[in-house]
Design an enzyme around this catalytic site. Sequence first.
Site, PDB file in Angstrom:
ATOM      1  N   GLU A 122       0.834  -1.202   0.000  1.00 31.26           N
ATOM      2  CA  GLU A 122       0.000   0.000   0.000  1.00 31.26           C
ATOM      3  C   GLU A 122       0.871   1.255   0.000  1.00 31.26           C
ATOM      4  OE1 GLU A 122      -2.361  -0.090   3.502  1.00 31.26           O
ATOM      5  OE2 GLU A 122      -3.425  -1.907   2.900  1.00 31.26           O
ATOM      6  N   CYS A 165       2.766  -5.869  16.095  1.00 28.16           N
ATOM      7  CA  CYS A 165       2.091  -4.947  17.004  1.00 28.16           C
ATOM      8  C   CYS A 165       0.612  -5.344  17.053  1.00 28.16           C
ATOM      9  CB  CYS A 165       2.228  -3.505  16.512  1.00 28.16           C
ATOM     10  SG  CYS A 165       3.944  -2.949  16.498  1.00 28.16           S
ATOM     11  N   CYS A 195      -2.089  -3.474  14.771  1.00 25.80           N
ATOM     12  CA  CYS A 195      -1.739  -3.118  13.395  1.00 25.80           C
ATOM     13  C   CYS A 195      -2.131  -4.225  12.427  1.00 25.80           C
ATOM     14  CB  CYS A 195      -0.243  -2.863  13.308  1.00 25.80           C
ATOM     15  SG  CYS A 195       0.321  -2.420  11.665  1.00 25.80           S
ATOM     16  N   SER A 248       9.733   6.332  10.416  1.00 21.83           N
ATOM     17  CA  SER A 248       9.054   5.930  11.640  1.00 21.83           C
ATOM     18  C   SER A 248       9.455   4.509  12.024  1.00 21.83           C
ATOM     19  CB  SER A 248       7.539   6.003  11.415  1.00 21.83           C
ATOM     20  OG  SER A 248       6.844   5.560  12.548  1.00 21.83           O
ATOM     21  N   CYS A 253      -2.279   1.461   8.324  1.00 20.37           N
ATOM     22  CA  CYS A 253      -1.322   0.538   7.715  1.00 20.37           C
ATOM     23  C   CYS A 253      -1.912  -0.834   7.462  1.00 20.37           C
ATOM     24  CB  CYS A 253      -0.139   0.330   8.648  1.00 20.37           C
ATOM     25  SG  CYS A 253       0.490   1.828   9.310  1.00 20.37           S
TER      26      CYS A 253
HETATM   27  N1  SAH Z   1       7.119   0.014  11.640  1.00 14.00           N
HETATM   28  C1  SAH Z   1       7.138   1.445  11.696  1.00 14.00           C
HETATM   29  C2  SAH Z   1       6.389   2.124  10.572  1.00 14.00           C
HETATM   30  C3  SAH Z   1       5.029   1.576  10.176  1.00 14.00           C
HETATM   31  S1  SAH Z   1       3.636   1.851  11.205  1.00 14.00           S
HETATM   32  C4  SAH Z   1       6.649   1.913  13.039  1.00 14.00           C
HETATM   33  O1  SAH Z   1       6.256   1.085  13.853  1.00 14.00           O
HETATM   34  O2  SAH Z   1       6.697   3.094  13.309  1.00 14.00           O
HETATM   35  C5  SAH Z   1       3.264   3.555  11.093  1.00 14.00           C
HETATM   36  C6  SAH Z   1       2.448   4.054  12.291  1.00 14.00           C
HETATM   37  O3  SAH Z   1       1.054   3.664  12.206  1.00 14.00           O
HETATM   38  C7  SAH Z   1       2.972   3.475  13.579  1.00 14.00           C
HETATM   39  O4  SAH Z   1       3.039   4.487  14.565  1.00 14.00           O
HETATM   40  C8  SAH Z   1       1.926   2.448  13.894  1.00 14.00           C
HETATM   41  O5  SAH Z   1       1.974   2.117  15.228  1.00 14.00           O
HETATM   42  C9  SAH Z   1       0.650   3.139  13.435  1.00 14.00           C
HETATM   43  N2  SAH Z   1      -0.529   2.260  13.325  1.00 14.00           N
HETATM   44  C10 SAH Z   1      -0.567   0.947  13.035  1.00 14.00           C
HETATM   45  N3  SAH Z   1      -1.826   0.454  13.119  1.00 14.00           N
HETATM   46  C11 SAH Z   1      -2.613   1.502  13.448  1.00 14.00           C
HETATM   47  C12 SAH Z   1      -4.010   1.647  13.700  1.00 14.00           C
HETATM   48  N4  SAH Z   1      -4.839   0.622  13.630  1.00 14.00           N
HETATM   49  N5  SAH Z   1      -4.475   2.882  14.020  1.00 14.00           N
HETATM   50  C13 SAH Z   1      -3.628   3.937  14.089  1.00 14.00           C
HETATM   51  N6  SAH Z   1      -2.304   3.864  13.866  1.00 14.00           N
HETATM   52  C14 SAH Z   1      -1.798   2.658  13.566  1.00 14.00           C
END
Ligand code: SAH
Length: 351
Positions: free
Chosen positions: A94, A118, A121, A196, A338
């Site tokens: 994406e 995570c 995510c 990030s 994401c």
């Molecule tokens: N791996 C890197 C970059 C990708 S995630 C990182 O962890 O920073 C980019 C951001 O989107 C991260 O802060 C992640 O925690 C957040 N994110 C992931 N899923 C999400 C969700 N369901 N709602 C809001 N933010 C989310």
Amino acid sequence: MKQDIFGLTIEELEEAFVALGLKKFRAKQVFQWIYQKSVFDFNEMRNLSKADIALLEENFCLLPKRINLLREQNSTDGMTSKLLLGLPDGNSVETVLMHHDYGYSVCVSSQVGCDMHCAFCASGLNGAVRNLTLAEIVAQVYLFNERLKSKNASVSRIVVMGSGEPMLNYDNVFGALDFLHLESTCFMSYRNMTVSTCGIIPGIKRMTDDAKPINLAISLHAVKMDLRTSLMPVNKGFVFTDVIDAAEKYAETTGREITYEYILLKDVNDSEEDAQLLSNFLRYKHATVNLIPANPVPEKGFHRPSEKTIDRFVKILSKNKTNATVRKEMGKDIAAACGQLRAKFAREQQK
Ligand code: SAH
């Protein structure tokens, strides 16, 4: 098989051209068409002869032309577009374009899937498949540049915040950013780039050694040790207090302010105590907290707190002299968090 020349340096391109019997200076011309005019069709490169074009067509191809647009979602306000891109090997990623008042920024993915798991995510639902190549990262920007040509505009900011953990694909991610920084391509300032990370300390240290003024964002999301470990298993290997220390060194070395991302998850990390603890860690640091009201991911069972709870959280931070902003939400109606579009697409394919 045709050689894909997208993402080659000018020197590499010159070498490939000379090997084919083309004039060396043609490489510079083609480079300009691709990276300054976002033209990916050799036939449209008007300062080349028919014979040269035929030779190029026969021997070379360009990644942006080999990427299939599997899905496109545009938010109703027209400010956000999300593309699901089908890569030549059949994987998909994406990419999101956001139109801000200061210009266009693109949120690129760094890996197919993600291994960080995570809890909130959607990217890591099926683990990481592979790293994206330098060319695949650069191509995400250029696909939008091609579309923006009709508006006489181009991408002016990049955030590496799509799917994947950029620090686990360091060479390709930072190689792509260096490529986009070149005067002969996008000439984008490092200050307009943000990486990030969930907190991979060796990556932060390497960025500190590289000392480029790239913005660093840390996905923090919790400041109670057990809670953070349960939300972000990476906390087992790299505890967040050490991550904050490493980020502070980065801020000292580069002068760039650190952004701490904190997703607000209803009844999980949104209490008064959480806000208080967060400010204890970040007060007086060269840092801003970016609060992200959770994008609900149905398969994960997380919810967004009420406006009242969000307000209370922000007020506690500001009372404690901790800079904070609430993320302006863009593209909520297009599953812009994401991995959500890719996961949805995969579900539909299975049916
Ligand atoms: N791996 C890197 C970059 C990708 S995630 C990182 O962890 O920073 C980019 C951001 O989107 C991260 O802060 C992640 O925690 C957040 N994110 C992931 N899923 C999400 C969700 N369901 N709602 C809001 N933010 C989310």
